[in-house]
Design a protein around this motif. Structure first.
Motif, mmCIF file in Angstrom:
data_model
loop_
_atom_site.group_PDB
_atom_site.id
_atom_site.type_symbol
_atom_site.label_atom_id
_atom_site.label_comp_id
_atom_site.label_asym_id
_atom_site.label_seq_id
_atom_site.Cartn_x
_atom_site.Cartn_y
_atom_site.Cartn_z
ATOM 1 N N LYS A 139 41.391 77.031 -26.497
ATOM 2 C CA LYS A 139 40.467 77.216 -25.387
ATOM 3 C C LYS A 139 40.204 75.891 -24.676
ATOM 4 C CE LYS A 139 37.990 81.251 -27.234
ATOM 5 N NZ LYS A 139 36.679 81.758 -27.708
ATOM 6 N N ARG A 140 40.024 74.843 -25.464
ATOM 7 C CA ARG A 140 39.736 73.551 -24.848
ATOM 8 C C ARG A 140 40.960 72.994 -24.124
ATOM 9 N NH1 ARG A 140 36.758 68.283 -27.674
ATOM 10 N NH2 ARG A 140 36.222 67.287 -25.674
ATOM 11 N N VAL A 141 42.129 73.159 -24.714
ATOM 12 C CA VAL A 141 43.360 72.676 -24.076
ATOM 13 C C VAL A 141 43.563 73.364 -22.734
ATOM 14 C CG1 VAL A 141 45.883 72.682 -24.234
ATOM 15 C CG2 VAL A 141 44.507 71.962 -26.208
ATOM 16 N N LYS A 142 43.409 74.675 -22.720
ATOM 17 C CA LYS A 142 43.631 75.423 -21.479
ATOM 18 C C LYS A 142 42.560 75.098 -20.436
ATOM 19 C CE LYS A 142 45.248 79.673 -21.751
ATOM 20 N NZ LYS A 142 46.666 79.498 -21.352
ATOM 21 N N ALA A 143 41.317 74.929 -20.882
ATOM 22 C CA ALA A 143 40.238 74.624 -19.938
ATOM 23 C C ALA A 143 40.400 73.223 -19.352
ATOM 24 C CB ALA A 143 38.886 74.743 -20.640
ATOM 25 N N PHE A 144 40.850 72.281 -20.156
ATOM 26 C CA PHE A 144 40.926 70.885 -19.710
ATOM 27 C C PHE A 144 42.189 70.620 -18.896
ATOM 28 C CE2 PHE A 144 41.678 66.351 -19.961
ATOM 29 C CZ PHE A 144 40.406 65.800 -19.880
ATOM 30 N N PHE A 145 43.332 71.107 -19.391
ATOM 31 C CA PHE A 145 44.617 70.775 -18.765
ATOM 32 C C PHE A 145 45.169 71.883 -17.865
ATOM 33 C CE2 PHE A 145 44.653 68.387 -22.835
ATOM 34 C CZ PHE A 145 44.804 67.099 -22.344
ATOM 35 N N GLY A 146 44.717 73.110 -18.071
ATOM 36 C CA GLY A 146 45.423 74.220 -17.445
ATOM 37 C C GLY A 146 46.727 74.410 -18.200
ATOM 38 N N ARG A 147 47.783 73.830 -17.695
ATOM 39 C CA ARG A 147 49.050 73.786 -18.418
ATOM 40 C C ARG A 147 49.626 72.382 -18.301
ATOM 41 N NH1 ARG A 147 53.170 76.333 -20.829
ATOM 42 N NH2 ARG A 147 55.284 75.581 -20.381
ATOM 43 N N ILE A 148 50.000 71.816 -19.425
ATOM 44 C CA ILE A 148 50.646 70.502 -19.444
ATOM 45 C C ILE A 148 52.088 70.672 -18.989
ATOM 46 C CG2 ILE A 148 51.411 68.588 -20.908
ATOM 47 C CD1 ILE A 148 48.915 69.148 -22.666
ATOM 48 N N GLU A 149 52.474 69.921 -17.958
ATOM 49 C CA GLU A 149 53.815 70.033 -17.388
ATOM 50 C C GLU A 149 54.600 68.739 -17.467
ATOM 51 O OE1 GLU A 149 55.121 72.743 -16.452
ATOM 52 O OE2 GLU A 149 53.546 74.132 -15.820
ATOM 53 N N GLY A 150 53.956 67.675 -17.962
ATOM 54 C CA GLY A 150 54.630 66.377 -18.062
ATOM 55 C C GLY A 150 53.757 65.400 -18.814
ATOM 56 N N PHE A 151 54.215 64.157 -18.907
ATOM 57 C CA PHE A 151 53.472 63.131 -19.627
ATOM 58 C C PHE A 151 52.111 62.887 -18.971
ATOM 59 C CE2 PHE A 151 57.895 61.522 -20.578
ATOM 60 C CZ PHE A 151 57.867 61.830 -21.928
ATOM 61 N N LEU A 152 51.080 62.712 -19.810
ATOM 62 C CA LEU A 152 49.730 62.441 -19.333
ATOM 63 C C LEU A 152 49.086 61.361 -20.182
ATOM 64 C CD1 LEU A 152 48.463 66.140 -18.998
ATOM 65 C CD2 LEU A 152 49.152 64.629 -17.107
ATOM 66 N N ASP A 153 48.114 60.660 -19.594
ATOM 67 C CA ASP A 153 47.301 59.738 -20.380
ATOM 68 C C ASP A 153 46.496 60.525 -21.409
ATOM 69 O OD1 ASP A 153 48.106 57.531 -18.870
ATOM 70 O OD2 ASP A 153 46.373 57.641 -17.537
ATOM 71 N N GLY A 154 46.191 59.881 -22.525
ATOM 72 C CA GLY A 154 45.283 60.490 -23.476
ATOM 73 C C GLY A 154 43.884 60.544 -22.880
ATOM 74 N N PRO A 155 43.230 61.701 -22.871
ATOM 75 C CA PRO A 155 41.896 61.804 -22.265
ATOM 76 C C PRO A 155 40.858 60.967 -23.007
ATOM 77 C CG PRO A 155 42.859 63.980 -22.682
ATOM 78 C CD PRO A 155 43.710 62.994 -23.409
ATOM 79 N N ALA A 156 39.934 60.411 -22.275
ATOM 80 C CA ALA A 156 38.841 59.655 -22.891
ATOM 81 C C ALA A 156 38.037 60.532 -23.837
ATOM 82 C CB ALA A 156 37.938 59.076 -21.806
ATOM 83 N N GLU A 157 38.038 61.850 -23.574
ATOM 84 C CA GLU A 157 37.269 62.788 -24.396
ATOM 85 C C GLU A 157 37.927 63.095 -25.735
ATOM 86 O OE1 GLU A 157 36.619 63.781 -20.017
ATOM 87 O OE2 GLU A 157 38.292 63.187 -21.310
ATOM 88 N N ASN A 158 39.195 62.717 -25.900
ATOM 89 C CA ASN A 158 39.910 63.010 -27.139
ATOM 90 C C ASN A 158 39.773 61.825 -28.090
ATOM 91 O OD1 ASN A 158 42.079 63.216 -29.117
ATOM 92 N ND2 ASN A 158 42.848 64.911 -27.891
ATOM 93 N N ASP A 159 39.174 62.065 -29.256
ATOM 94 C CA ASP A 159 38.842 60.991 -30.183
ATOM 95 C C ASP A 159 40.048 60.225 -30.701
ATOM 96 O OD1 ASP A 159 36.206 61.704 -29.924
ATOM 97 O OD2 ASP A 159 36.126 62.877 -31.778
ATOM 98 N N VAL A 160 41.222 60.823 -30.652
ATOM 99 C CA VAL A 160 42.443 60.157 -31.112
ATOM 100 C C VAL A 160 43.307 59.742 -29.925
ATOM 101 C CG1 VAL A 160 44.507 60.361 -32.543
ATOM 102 C CG2 VAL A 160 42.389 61.496 -33.243
ATOM 103 N N ALA A 161 43.546 60.660 -29.005
ATOM 104 C CA ALA A 161 44.499 60.424 -27.917
ATOM 105 C C ALA A 161 44.035 59.372 -26.924
ATOM 106 C CB ALA A 161 44.781 61.735 -27.194
#
Length: 331
Positions: free
Chosen positions: A28-50
């Protein structure tokens, strides 16, 4: 052969980097935040690891795989547990892995114990996490698929610094066997038979746990792949719901092998894993390494390879050569 070896290594880095932004988030969070990942992205500030990574950068999965390759190359392809542990610890300290929450749960404790001079095999003997499998894919390049006992023993030797349980050795051996088989075979049914054939050998080398069978979980994943052929969203949703995509090796290894079986192409595999949610970077690294070994690096989008080379401080050609030399000696 070089193209297949390069495919495994670039495939691993590709799946790892593509999956990094959504790492350890639910669907749910992945879909709400990204919609659909289609390529390389920065790690979000909200992700404790990425948040530690920029787009196109691989994580600890590929980072630790390169540490393994540095170690075996330095010891004449005879695995040395102490050398591996020392190099892993040096890598962790360089990456501030302890402070930045980069290490997995078992590796973090095992390496901290090694650093502090604590001898405690209870951690590695009871391991259920996927640290052994996440970094193992390149080791499959060193062997032919019929060398199942050699593969399993080698996997055990390069894993024992952090993982010595039956399920973690078996899971890592299954990923290595998949890569080994994908390099030389053009039938994914045969590749999966090689994977099933190594599980018990790997289990016999590790300390007993009460984990379910990886192969049985994988059979469920393969059936989901067959049932949802042509339906990517239905496939990853069902795999997430039934097999699971967590950090436990009993979920992530069957999930990764099921994605590889479904995708059969590294460009497709990396995006399926990134959008599936859960341990996306690790599952992506494993699945896409198998697909890369199957197709060769020549089938990976050049833009992906260019980004991986630009964004990471790693000499891919050097590590491909290490694997070529190792295969000449061991296969």
């Amino acid at each position: 052969m070089k193209d297949k070896i390069a495919g495994a290594l670039y495939g691993m880095a590709l799946g790892d980097a593509m999956g990094m932004p959504a790492e350890l988030w639910g669907r749910k969070r992945v879909k709400a935040f990204f919609g659909r990942i289609e390529g390389f992205l920065d790690g979000p500030a909200e992700n404790d690891v990425a948040f530690n990574y920029k787009k196109g950068q691989f994580t600890d999965d590929t980072g630790q795989a390169l540490v393994l390759l540095d170690s075996i190359a330095s010891t004449g392809y005879e695995p040395d547990t102490r050398d591996i542990a020392l190099r892993m610890l040096a890598w962790a300290e360089k990456e501030n892995a302890f402070e930045n929450n980069i290490l997995g749960p078992t590796s973090k404790v095992a390496l901290a114990n090694f650093r502090d001079g604590i001898q405690d095999s209870r951690i590695t003997d009871k391991a259920l996490s996927n640290g052994s499998a996440m970094r193992i894919a390149p080791i499959g390049c060193l062997f032919r698929p019929e060398q199942k006992e050699d593969i399993a023993r080698y996997v055990y030797q390069v894993s024992r610094a952090t993982h010595t349980s039956d399920v973690t050795i078996a899971g890592a051996a299954m990923i290595a066997a998949a890569v080994s088989s994908a390099i030389v075979k053009d039938d994914f049914e045969e590749i999966m038979e090689d994977v099933f054939g190594i599980e018990e050998i790997g289990c016999s080398l590790g300390c007993e746990t009460f984990s379910p069978k990886l192969g049985e979980r994988l059979r469920i994943g393969l059936e989901i792949a067959r049932t949802h052929k042509g339906d990517e969203e239905g496939f990853i949703r069902r795999l997430y719901d039934v097999v699971g995509t967590g950090v436990g090796i009993i979920e992530s290894v069957p999930a990764a092998l099921s994605v590889a079986y479904f995708a059969r192409d590294p460009n497709r595999s990396c995006l399926l894993c990134a959008n599936m949610a859960g341990d996306t970077d690790t599952i992506g690294a494993m699945a896409t390494a198998v697909c890369g070994a199957f197709t060769g690096a020549g089938q990976i989008k050049q833009e992906y390879i260019d980004t991986l080379r630009q964004q990471n401080d790693a000499d891919f050609d050097h590590y491909i050569r290490i694997l070529e030399i190792g295969r000449e000696r061991l296969a």
